[in-house]
Motif scaffolding. Sequence first.
Motif, PDB file in Angstrom:
ATOM      1  N   GLU A 299       0.830  -1.206   0.000  1.00 46.45           N
ATOM      2  CA  GLU A 299       0.000   0.000   0.000  1.00 46.45           C
ATOM      3  C   GLU A 299       0.866   1.258   0.000  1.00 46.45           C
ATOM      4  O   GLU A 299       0.479   2.289  -0.562  1.00 46.45           O
ATOM      5  CB  GLU A 299      -0.925  -0.007   1.212  1.00 46.45           C
ATOM      6  N   ARG A 300       2.036   1.173   0.626  1.00 43.73           N
ATOM      7  CA  ARG A 300       2.937   2.333   0.672  1.00 43.73           C
ATOM      8  C   ARG A 300       3.755   2.475  -0.603  1.00 43.73           C
ATOM      9  O   ARG A 300       3.999   3.592  -1.061  1.00 43.73           O
ATOM     10  CB  ARG A 300       3.878   2.219   1.883  1.00 43.73           C
ATOM     11  N   ASP A 301       4.190   1.342  -1.169  1.00 38.56           N
ATOM     12  CA  ASP A 301       5.089   1.405  -2.326  1.00 38.56           C
ATOM     13  C   ASP A 301       4.928   0.120  -3.139  1.00 38.56           C
ATOM     14  O   ASP A 301       5.710  -0.821  -2.995  1.00 38.56           O
ATOM     15  CB  ASP A 301       6.536   1.563  -1.849  1.00 38.56           C
ATOM     16  N   ALA A 302       3.920   0.092  -3.997  1.00 39.53           N
ATOM     17  CA  ALA A 302       3.587  -1.125  -4.743  1.00 39.53           C
ATOM     18  C   ALA A 302       4.701  -1.552  -5.688  1.00 39.53           C
ATOM     19  O   ALA A 302       5.002  -2.741  -5.817  1.00 39.53           O
ATOM     20  CB  ALA A 302       2.298  -0.907  -5.537  1.00 39.53           C
TER      21      ALA A 302
ATOM     22  N   LEU B 159      -1.147  -7.413  -6.444  1.00 40.28           N
ATOM     23  CA  LEU B 159      -0.148  -7.936  -5.509  1.00 40.28           C
ATOM     24  C   LEU B 159      -0.806  -8.614  -4.313  1.00 40.28           C
ATOM     25  O   LEU B 159      -0.396  -9.698  -3.884  1.00 40.28           O
ATOM     26  CB  LEU B 159       0.764  -6.804  -5.031  1.00 40.28           C
ATOM     27  N   LYS B 160      -1.838  -7.975  -3.780  1.00 46.26           N
ATOM     28  CA  LYS B 160      -2.523  -8.546  -2.617  1.00 46.26           C
ATOM     29  C   LYS B 160      -3.221  -9.852  -2.979  1.00 46.26           C
ATOM     30  O   LYS B 160      -3.206 -10.821  -2.201  1.00 46.26           O
ATOM     31  CB  LYS B 160      -3.532  -7.544  -2.053  1.00 46.26           C
ATOM     32  N   LYS B 161      -3.844  -9.897  -4.146  1.00 47.13           N
ATOM     33  CA  LYS B 161      -4.518 -11.130  -4.564  1.00 47.13           C
ATOM     34  C   LYS B 161      -3.516 -12.265  -4.743  1.00 47.13           C
ATOM     35  O   LYS B 161      -3.808 -13.421  -4.389  1.00 47.13           O
ATOM     36  CB  LYS B 161      -5.290 -10.898  -5.866  1.00 47.13           C
ATOM     37  N   ALA B 162      -2.346 -11.951  -5.293  1.00 49.55           N
ATOM     38  CA  ALA B 162      -1.319 -12.982  -5.479  1.00 49.55           C
ATOM     39  C   ALA B 162      -0.855 -13.528  -4.141  1.00 49.55           C
ATOM     40  O   ALA B 162      -0.721 -14.749  -3.945  1.00 49.55           O
ATOM     41  CB  ALA B 162      -0.135 -12.408  -6.262  1.00 49.55           C
TER      42      ALA B 162
END
Length: 227
Positions: free
Chosen positions: A61-64, A176-179
């Motif tokens: 969330e800070r630095d994808a 990224l979160k889903k992965a």
Amino acid sequence: MSSFTSFYETWFEQLHHLVHQLSTCPRPPTTPDHHHQLLHVVQKVMAHYAEYYRVKSLAAERDALSVFVAPWATTLELSLHWIGGWRPTTAFHLVYSESSIHFEAHIVDILRGYRTGDLGDLTPSQFRRVSDLQCETVKEENAISDELSEWQDRACELMGECINLETNMGLLVSVLKKADELRLKTLRKVVELLTPQQAVEFLIAAAELQFGVRGWGLNQDRRRRNV
């Protein structure tokens, strides 16, 4: 991102200690206390993985972009990455390979009708559940890969129009979160369909693979820098 790199180094060192605990568990469990001990250590390891993904989600969330390129990883690890980490279906290849290794090691006992209780002693029902879960995971992997492709196409369009890419970072964070959610979900489901003894053996094998790849990668990166 340096803060997450520091977290990862500490987390990785703690994983070594947890694997040592896994390795010293009584196998096969011969008493209810042994069974409880196996379950307790497995739960500790799974909580350790869950904490990794929780902190990584906050970092994304800070630095994808930094999370996507994973600066804490070695060159070898990066070459094996799928969307910022290991490919979830790797878990199934590990189950099959470990099952084969354990089966071959105890084939005489198994042919004599003895139950070893290890990964070489998976039941037909377990194999079927592993196969079904693998098919489901492949579908989810493909869907997330398609989302990443859409983000990449959109990012190229934005670059061509000289528009600030920050407005499109939300989709990358979501991918990224889903992965990572799929990685953790797959790990949990594989562990759930195994017995405690089999789960211990699987988690040890998974961690040793991770240790081996990272160790080899660190050595290769050091050699490359010294050339």
